[in-house]
Structures are given as structure tokens and as C-alpha cells.
Write a protein that holds these residues in place. Structure first.
Motif, PDB file in Angstrom:
ATOM      1  N   ILE A 277       0.837  -1.202   0.000  1.00  0.00           N
ATOM      2  CA  ILE A 277       0.000   0.000   0.000  1.00  0.00           C
ATOM      3  C   ILE A 277       0.871   1.251   0.000  1.00  0.00           C
ATOM      4  O   ILE A 277       0.573   2.237  -0.681  1.00  0.00           O
ATOM      5  N   GLN A 278       1.972   1.212   0.754  1.00  0.00           N
ATOM      6  CA  GLN A 278       2.895   2.353   0.750  1.00  0.00           C
ATOM      7  C   GLN A 278       3.576   2.519  -0.605  1.00  0.00           C
ATOM      8  O   GLN A 278       3.709   3.632  -1.117  1.00  0.00           O
ATOM      9  N   SER A 279       4.007   1.394  -1.188  1.00  0.00           N
ATOM     10  CA  SER A 279       4.776   1.481  -2.432  1.00  0.00           C
ATOM     11  C   SER A 279       3.942   2.018  -3.587  1.00  0.00           C
ATOM     12  O   SER A 279       4.461   2.690  -4.476  1.00  0.00           O
ATOM     13  N   ILE A 280       2.612   1.724  -3.591  1.00  0.00           N
ATOM     14  CA  ILE A 280       1.774   2.260  -4.669  1.00  0.00           C
ATOM     15  C   ILE A 280       1.021   3.512  -4.224  1.00  0.00           C
ATOM     16  O   ILE A 280       0.115   3.984  -4.908  1.00  0.00           O
ATOM     17  N   LYS A 281       1.414   3.994  -2.999  1.00  0.00           N
ATOM     18  CA  LYS A 281       0.950   5.300  -2.501  1.00  0.00           C
ATOM     19  C   LYS A 281      -0.571   5.380  -2.385  1.00  0.00           C
ATOM     20  O   LYS A 281      -1.195   6.372  -2.769  1.00  0.00           O
ATOM     21  N   LEU A 282      -1.151   4.326  -1.826  1.00  0.00           N
ATOM     22  CA  LEU A 282      -2.583   4.358  -1.540  1.00  0.00           C
ATOM     23  C   LEU A 282      -2.859   5.096  -0.232  1.00  0.00           C
ATOM     24  O   LEU A 282      -3.770   5.922  -0.153  1.00  0.00           O
ATOM     25  N   LEU A 283      -2.082   4.772   0.804  1.00  0.00           N
ATOM     26  CA  LEU A 283      -2.255   5.400   2.110  1.00  0.00           C
ATOM     27  C   LEU A 283      -0.875   5.637   2.712  1.00  0.00           C
ATOM     28  O   LEU A 283       0.103   4.984   2.331  1.00  0.00           O
ATOM     29  N   GLN A 284      -0.808   6.538   3.684  1.00  0.00           N
ATOM     30  CA  GLN A 284       0.418   6.762   4.427  1.00  0.00           C
ATOM     31  C   GLN A 284       0.218   6.277   5.863  1.00  0.00           C
ATOM     32  O   GLN A 284      -0.170   7.032   6.738  1.00  0.00           O
ATOM     33  N   THR A 285       0.410   4.994   6.077  1.00  0.00           N
ATOM     34  CA  THR A 285       0.337   4.431   7.421  1.00  0.00           C
ATOM     35  C   THR A 285       1.307   3.269   7.506  1.00  0.00           C
ATOM     36  O   THR A 285       1.639   2.643   6.490  1.00  0.00           O
ATOM     37  N   TYR A 286       1.768   2.969   8.728  1.00  0.00           N
ATOM     38  CA  TYR A 286       2.666   1.839   8.936  1.00  0.00           C
ATOM     39  C   TYR A 286       1.931   0.615   9.475  1.00  0.00           C
ATOM     40  O   TYR A 286       2.492  -0.477   9.494  1.00  0.00           O
ATOM     41  N   PHE A 287       0.675   0.786   9.916  1.00  0.00           N
ATOM     42  CA  PHE A 287       0.006  -0.253  10.692  1.00  0.00           C
ATOM     43  C   PHE A 287      -1.142  -0.904   9.918  1.00  0.00           C
ATOM     44  O   PHE A 287      -1.956  -0.223   9.288  1.00  0.00           O
ATOM     45  N   PHE A 288      -1.199  -2.232   9.994  1.00  0.00           N
ATOM     46  CA  PHE A 288      -2.202  -2.999   9.264  1.00  0.00           C
ATOM     47  C   PHE A 288      -3.613  -2.633   9.721  1.00  0.00           C
ATOM     48  O   PHE A 288      -4.538  -2.576   8.906  1.00  0.00           O
ATOM     49  N   GLU A 289      -3.787  -2.351  11.008  1.00  0.00           N
ATOM     50  CA  GLU A 289      -5.135  -2.067  11.502  1.00  0.00           C
ATOM     51  C   GLU A 289      -5.675  -0.738  10.995  1.00  0.00           C
ATOM     52  O   GLU A 289      -6.858  -0.437  11.197  1.00  0.00           O
ATOM     53  N   LYS A 290      -4.824   0.056  10.349  1.00  0.00           N
ATOM     54  CA  LYS A 290      -5.264   1.365   9.884  1.00  0.00           C
ATOM     55  C   LYS A 290      -5.486   1.441   8.373  1.00  0.00           C
ATOM     56  O   LYS A 290      -5.696   2.532   7.838  1.00  0.00           O
ATOM     57  N   ILE A 291      -5.428   0.302   7.674  1.00  0.00           N
ATOM     58  CA  ILE A 291      -5.577   0.362   6.214  1.00  0.00           C
ATOM     59  C   ILE A 291      -7.019   0.170   5.775  1.00  0.00           C
ATOM     60  O   ILE A 291      -7.332   0.270   4.581  1.00  0.00           O
ATOM     61  N   GLY A 292      -7.912  -0.109   6.741  1.00  0.00           N
ATOM     62  CA  GLY A 292      -9.342  -0.149   6.438  1.00  0.00           C
ATOM     63  C   GLY A 292      -9.719  -1.158   5.373  1.00  0.00           C
ATOM     64  O   GLY A 292      -9.281  -2.312   5.377  1.00  0.00           O
ATOM     65  N   VAL A 293     -10.504  -0.704   4.386  1.00  0.00           N
ATOM     66  CA  VAL A 293     -11.082  -1.583   3.386  1.00  0.00           C
ATOM     67  C   VAL A 293     -10.019  -2.183   2.466  1.00  0.00           C
ATOM     68  O   VAL A 293     -10.260  -3.207   1.811  1.00  0.00           O
ATOM     69  N   TYR A 294      -8.830  -1.606   2.427  1.00  0.00           N
ATOM     70  CA  TYR A 294      -7.802  -2.124   1.524  1.00  0.00           C
ATOM     71  C   TYR A 294      -7.323  -3.516   1.935  1.00  0.00           C
ATOM     72  O   TYR A 294      -6.771  -4.248   1.119  1.00  0.00           O
ATOM     73  N   ARG A 295      -7.532  -3.898   3.193  1.00  0.00           N
ATOM     74  CA  ARG A 295      -7.161  -5.256   3.581  1.00  0.00           C
ATOM     75  C   ARG A 295      -8.029  -6.284   2.852  1.00  0.00           C
ATOM     76  O   ARG A 295      -7.583  -7.391   2.570  1.00  0.00           O
ATOM     77  N   ILE A 296      -9.269  -5.897   2.520  1.00  0.00           N
ATOM     78  CA  ILE A 296     -10.155  -6.802   1.763  1.00  0.00           C
ATOM     79  C   ILE A 296      -9.741  -6.821   0.300  1.00  0.00           C
ATOM     80  O   ILE A 296      -9.662  -7.875  -0.334  1.00  0.00           O
ATOM     81  N   LEU A 297      -9.445  -5.649  -0.239  1.00  0.00           N
ATOM     82  CA  LEU A 297      -9.099  -5.565  -1.662  1.00  0.00           C
ATOM     83  C   LEU A 297      -7.783  -6.268  -1.970  1.00  0.00           C
ATOM     84  O   LEU A 297      -7.581  -6.783  -3.074  1.00  0.00           O
ATOM     85  N   LEU A 298      -6.887  -6.298  -0.989  1.00  0.00           N
ATOM     86  CA  LEU A 298      -5.590  -6.929  -1.215  1.00  0.00           C
ATOM     87  C   LEU A 298      -5.569  -8.398  -0.810  1.00  0.00           C
ATOM     88  O   LEU A 298      -4.561  -9.070  -0.996  1.00  0.00           O
ATOM     89  N   ASP A 299      -6.638  -8.875  -0.236  1.00  0.00           N
ATOM     90  CA  ASP A 299      -6.691 -10.266   0.214  1.00  0.00           C
ATOM     91  C   ASP A 299      -7.303 -11.133  -0.883  1.00  0.00           C
ATOM     92  O   ASP A 299      -8.515 -11.362  -0.928  1.00  0.00           O
ATOM     93  N   ASN A 300      -6.459 -11.607  -1.771  1.00  0.00           N
ATOM     94  CA  ASN A 300      -6.888 -12.432  -2.913  1.00  0.00           C
ATOM     95  C   ASN A 300      -8.020 -11.792  -3.715  1.00  0.00           C
ATOM     96  O   ASN A 300      -9.049 -12.431  -3.962  1.00  0.00           O
ATOM     97  N   PRO A 301      -7.893 -10.551  -4.153  1.00  0.00           N
ATOM     98  CA  PRO A 301      -8.976  -9.921  -4.914  1.00  0.00           C
ATOM     99  C   PRO A 301      -9.038 -10.487  -6.335  1.00  0.00           C
ATOM    100  O   PRO A 301      -8.043 -10.940  -6.874  1.00  0.00           O
ATOM    101  N   GLN A 302     -10.243 -10.468  -6.921  1.00  0.00           N
ATOM    102  CA  GLN A 302     -10.426 -10.889  -8.309  1.00  0.00           C
ATOM    103  C   GLN A 302     -10.660  -9.629  -9.140  1.00  0.00           C
ATOM    104  O   GLN A 302     -11.651  -8.929  -8.956  1.00  0.00           O
ATOM    105  N   GLN A 303      -9.748  -9.378 -10.052  1.00  0.00           N
ATOM    106  CA  GLN A 303      -9.768  -8.116 -10.776  1.00  0.00           C
ATOM    107  C   GLN A 303     -11.058  -7.931 -11.580  1.00  0.00           C
ATOM    108  O   GLN A 303     -11.651  -6.856 -11.575  1.00  0.00           O
ATOM    109  N   HIS A 304     -11.529  -8.985 -12.254  1.00  0.00           N
ATOM    110  CA  HIS A 304     -12.737  -8.858 -13.078  1.00  0.00           C
ATOM    111  C   HIS A 304     -13.958  -8.550 -12.210  1.00  0.00           C
ATOM    112  O   HIS A 304     -14.827  -7.762 -12.599  1.00  0.00           O
ATOM    113  N   PHE A 305     -13.989  -9.160 -11.039  1.00  0.00           N
ATOM    114  CA  PHE A 305     -15.100  -8.882 -10.125  1.00  0.00           C
ATOM    115  C   PHE A 305     -15.079  -7.418  -9.684  1.00  0.00           C
ATOM    116  O   PHE A 305     -16.120  -6.752  -9.652  1.00  0.00           O
TER     117      PHE A 305
END
Length: 550
Positions: free
Chosen positions: A422-450
Motif C-alpha cells: 500500500i505504501q509502495s503504490i501510494k494508496l495510504l500513508q500508514t505503517y500499521f495494518f489495523e489502519k488500512i481499512g477496506v484495503y485489507r479486503i481488496l488486497l486479500d486475494n482480490p479478483q480483478q474482473h469482479f
């Protein structure tokens, strides 16, 4: 330092001054003299450096009248130690107002009641000053040799502190990230908690500092190596002044202690290869015997927790293979010291691409929030600029949720890795997993077409309209939702007038429906906005997904 200083009261005892008499500034006779200067002109600004003893016959200066005070004032403003005036040639007597001035400001005024040779006086005093300086250098050299010898003996740090105490007669304490502190004399043990409380207030870029407690002054000297602070030497004194000779002794002590600590840590870090294998196996989920893990990880306890800290390098370290082990050792020493100093028990693995640190810590209700301590560590890492060892600015950092059982380390690794992505693609500026919100779902085996279909369903009309008309409805709806439907705040953030916002909102309602701000619809749109931002930032989703594995 006092025994190396040449003071006015000392030179008055010399044969050259047997006809000299101090007539003013008696309380200033302990002033140090670093040089002498024969001065017969009134312009002193360009001729004086400070702490000189001025010799003069009074030519060109009227010491017989109050006008002579102006000359004395100039000398005092240039930090001159005192003045010697020859009586008889140009000056017959010193005006009482000048004497009063010298007494008021403790500025020594000495008169020669007979004609003297200033050249003989300057030669005598300069020889004395130079000899004292040479003796001081000899003493420093002897001290350096002594502590270098002590540094090779068992318990060398304590022996060095004792030698420093014998030289300066000031108690000393050494505090590092190790549990044990060193101090001399033994009574200084009671001062250690006080000094540890001082250290908690230190800034990142601190250097020499002075602290006051219970009518005592504590001087702090950082011990540095490899561009990093290994610990702090404290000197206790009843005076706020610390002279140059003491500072020179302390500099040599700091260097000797740094060398001892470097040697000790080098021996300790030679175990790093075995530790690295254990950590990598745990991150992969391999089963290990408890005897293996207990060599490097603290014994499990009810209040023992950990976070996994991942440091990812944007460019892998290209150090030659023959130098890599040394670089890795230095990285380990720097990082371990930072975590220990913050109260963590670090266990780590280092590769050319990333560093994984299992930061164990005991959780107490009254303890400071651990996120703050982790953030401070990362900020310190960013200050480290050695490109061949550790360039903090070239890293991304990810910190997992708090875990209790080491069996969850593979999950912790995925969490930390997610944050670095998330930091490398500059989505959010945080160090902590609990602060990334909905992106934990999008990055957890997401299906691009869906995701693309989902975005099209909830944002398609907006995206099509923006593309056709070059408008900014997507940014408007995103800002409006983030402002919780506040039109005033939305207009301010978009830098547009209210009327323009109303026009845009009317168009958004036409495209998304009048109920787009209803809770269910708003949540769906928020997720679609996050997914759109995520896909737009991601170059190839599959590559991101694969990168989440060890």
C-alpha cells in the motif's frame, strides 16, 4: 582543568610581577590567561581575541581621568582577562573612577610601580602557557593509553569509568539499550532511574545536553558508532561549567567505550545466521521445536505480545558478496539497538530485499501505546543515510496487528507485506495494518474482473460522464462522502463555490440516483471508490498478490 590553567593570581607570584600590585577587580583574579598582548592604541576591536592579559604603558589612553573608563569597557566587551599598566612613563596614577569601575565588574587592574620590560614579561608568560599546554597534552596522551589498555580487560567499561572518575572527581553513569547499567562510584546506582527518565525526553537529533535535578547538573554525551547512538554517558557535577580538558578526556572515553560495544556486539551478532533461519522458517509456517525458538524468542507469557515489522527496500542491496556479511551485521546492530532502546525484544531476519523483525514486548495497562514507539523507531530509521549500510529514505515499512502466539507469524507477515505494498503504490500513508481499512479486503486475494464489474455497477455512469465531458464528478462524490454530506466543507475542500457544488450534486443524483447517500448505497459507493483507486494504482494485480508470500 584547573591545574593546567594560567590565572592572574598565579602570575602575580612570579618574579616578573614582584613590583606589581592589583588595585581593582580583586574578585576577578582567578580569570584564566590564554595569551598576553602589548597594547598602546585605543582601537582594540581588531586586535583582541579574548582571555588575554593586556600590558600597556598608557600611551594614547588617559588613565589619569574618567575618560579612561571607555578603554576599559572596550577590553571587557572583548572578554579580556585583565590589564597591567606601567606607572611613571605616560601614566602617573589611575583615576578613582576607573578603580571603581574595575571593582564593580570584577575586572582586574594591575599596576607596575616601577618601569618593567614588557618583552621579558610576555616571554615568561608565553613560555609558562605553552609548557602548561604541553603538559596537558601529555596527560591526555597518557590517559588515552591507559583507557585503551583497560578496554582490553574483562569488565573494561567499568574500569574506564573508574579511571575517568579518578581524573575528574565527577561521578559517571553509562546507560545503553542493555539491561545492565554501568556507574562509578557505586552510590550512583540511585541516580540511574533519574537519568533514564531524562533519556525519554531526548529528541532524535540530540547531542550534548545538560539536565538539572536536585541542585546537580547532569551532562549527557551520546556514544555513537556507524552513524547511530549506542548509549549515553552521564557526568554528574555541582557546577554548570565543564572545561575543555574534561571534554577532551570524555571524548577519549566515548571512543573507547564505543569500540568495546562494537566488539561485544560483533561477537553477539555472529549468531545472526542461525537466528535468521529460525525467523524465516517461522514466517513460512514451518514447525519448529520449542528449544530452537527459545534460543532467540522470549518465553511465552500471558502479557507477552509481538508485532512483525517488515522493512522493504525499494532497490535490493547490491553490495558485493564478500562484503554483504559485514553490511548485514551492521544493519542488524543498528536495528537491534533501536528496538531494544524502545523497550522491545527484537528477533530478526535480514536479506538484500527486506528485513523482518519480530518485535516482542510485554503489554501493561499503564504502558504507552505501542504504535507511538514503533513510529518513533521508524522515524529514527529514516534519519540513517548510509547508503552502503542502511538508507532509511529508500524503505517502506509495514507493521502487523498485535499477536500473542508465534504460530500466527505467517499471518503477521502477510499483514506487514500488505502495508508495504500500500505504501509502495501510494494508496495510504500508514505503517500499521489495523489502519488500512477496506484495503485489507481488496488486497486479500482480490479478483480483478469482479472488482471492475463492481466499480462499473456503482460508479460507471460517473466515470463515463467524466470521460465524455472532462468533468470532475468522481472527485466531487468522493469528497462529498468523505465530508459526511457536509456541503460547506465539500465546497471548501474542492475550492469551488456552493452554487457550482449544488449543480454537480444534481448531476450526481441523476447518474447515481437520489438515494446515493443512503447508508447502504453510500457504503457500496465508498467500497467502489476504494477499489477504483486500488486498481488505478496497481500495475498488475496478480504480481501484487504473489508478492504477499515469503
Amino acid at each position: 582543568m584547573e591545574k593546567w590553567k594560567v590565572r592572574i593570581c598565579d602570575i602575580l607570584k612570579r618574579d616578573m610581577f614582584k613590583h606589581a600590585k592589583p588595585i581593582a577587580g580583586i574578585n576577578g583574579l582567578d580569570q584564566e590567561i590564554k595569551w598576553t598582548h602589548i597594547l598602546e592604541v585605543g582601537d582594540v576591536e581588531t586586535l583582541i581575541n579574548g582571555e588575554e592579559l593586556i600590558l600597556t604603558t598608557g600611551s594614547g589612553t588617559n588613565f589619569d581621568s574618567p575618560d579612561g573608563i571607555g578603554f576599559i569597557e572596550k577590553l571587557r566587551s572583548k572578554n579580556v582577562s585583565g590589564i597591567c599598566i606601567e606607572l611613571g612613563t605616560h601614566v602617573q596614577s589611575i583615576h578613582p573612577d576607573i578603580i571603581t569601575y574595575g571593582n564593580n565588574y570584577d575586572f582586574p587592574i594591575i599596576v607596575f610601580e616601577q618601569i618593567v620590560k614588557f618583552v621579558d614579561i610576555t616571554q615568561d608568560l608565553h613560555t609558562l602557557i605553552i609548557n602548561q599546554h604541553h603538559q596537558m597534552l601529555h596527560q591526555l596522551n597518557s590517559f588515552s593509553q591507559k583507557i585503551n589498555e583497560l578496554s582490553l580487560l574483562p569488565n573494561g567499561i567499568l574500569k574506564i569509568l573508574r579511571e575517568l572518575y579518578l581524573q575528574l572527581n565527577h561521578p559517571v553513569v553509562l546507560i545503553t539499550d542493555e539491561i545492565k547499567s554501568h556507574y562509578y562510584p557505586p552510590t550512583m546506582k540511585d541516580d540511574v532511574p533519574i537519568l533514564q527518565s531524562f533519556e525519554k525526553t531526548l529528541s532524535v537529533d540530540h547531542s550534548f545536553e545538560t539536565h538539572v535535578h536536585d541542585n546537580h547538573y547532569y551532562f549527557l554525551f551520546p556514544i555513537k558508532g556507524l552513524g547511530h547512538t549506542w548509549g549515553y554517558l552521564w557526568l554528574k557535577s555541582s557546577s554548570i561549567d565543564i572545561d575543555e580538558f574534561a571534554l577532551s578526556l570524555i571524548d577519549r572515553v566515548l571512543l573507547a567505550i564505543a569500540q568495546i560495544m562494537l566488539r561485544n556486539r560483533t561477537v553477539e551478532e555472529r549468531k545472526q545466521n542461525q537466528e535468521e533461519e529460525i525467523v524465516r522458517s517461522l514466517l513460512k509456517g514451518d514447525h519448529l521445536y520449542s528449544s530452537d525458538t527459545q534460543k532467540f524468542l522470549p518465553e511465552p507469557a500471558q502479557n507477552l505480545n509481538y508485532r512483525l515489522v517488515l522493512i522493504h527496500f525499494q532497490q535490493p542491496n547490491l553490495t558485493k558478496e564478500e562484503d554483504w556479511e559485514e553490511v548485514k551485521l551492521q544493519q542488524t546492530m543498528i536495528i537491534r539497538s533501536l528496538f531494544k532502546r524502545a523497550g522491545f525484544i527484537p528477533t530478526m531476519s535480514i536479506s538484500r530485499n527486506e528485513i523482518a523483525v519480530i518485535a516482542s514486548f510485554y503489554k501493561h495497562k499503564e504502558a504507552n501505546k505501542d504504535t507511538e514507539r514503533f513510529t518513533n523507531i521508524i522515524e529514527e530509521m529514516k534519519q540513517i543515510q548510509e547508503k552502503n549500510v542502511f538508507n532509511g529514505n529508500s524503505c517502506t515499512f509495514g507493521i502487523s496487528n498485535i499477536k500473542h502466539d508465534y504460530v500466527h507469524l505467517p499471518t503477521s507477515y502477510r499483514e506487514s507485506k500488505t502495508v508495504t505494498i500500500i505504501q509502495s503504490i501510494k494508496l495510504l500513508q500508514t505503517y500499521f495494518f489495523e489502519k488500512i481499512g477496506v484495503y485489507r479486503i481488496l488486497l486479500d486475494n482480490p479478483q480483478q474482473h469482479f472488482l471492475e464489474a463492481y466499480i462499473q455497477e456503482y460508479l460507471g455512469p460517473i466515470l463515463d460522464h467524466d470521460q465524455e465531458t472532462k468533468s470532475e464528478l468522481l472527485e466531487t462524490v468522493s469528497t462529498y462522502i468523505n465530508c459526511l454530506g457536509s456541503k460547506k466543507e465539500t465546497a471548501e475542500q474542492l475550492f469551488i463555490v456552493r452554487q457550482t457544488l449544488y449543480h454537480r450534486l444534481d448531476k450526481i443524483e441523476q447518474l447515481l440516483g437520489e438515494d446515493f447517500m443512503e447508508p447502504i448505497n453510500r457504503q457500496a459507493i465508498e467500497l467502489a471508490l476504494a477499489a477504483y483507486k486500488f486498481l488505478k494504482k496497481s500495475v498488475h494485480h496478480k504480481a501484487l498478490n504473489n508478492s504477499l508470500f515469503v
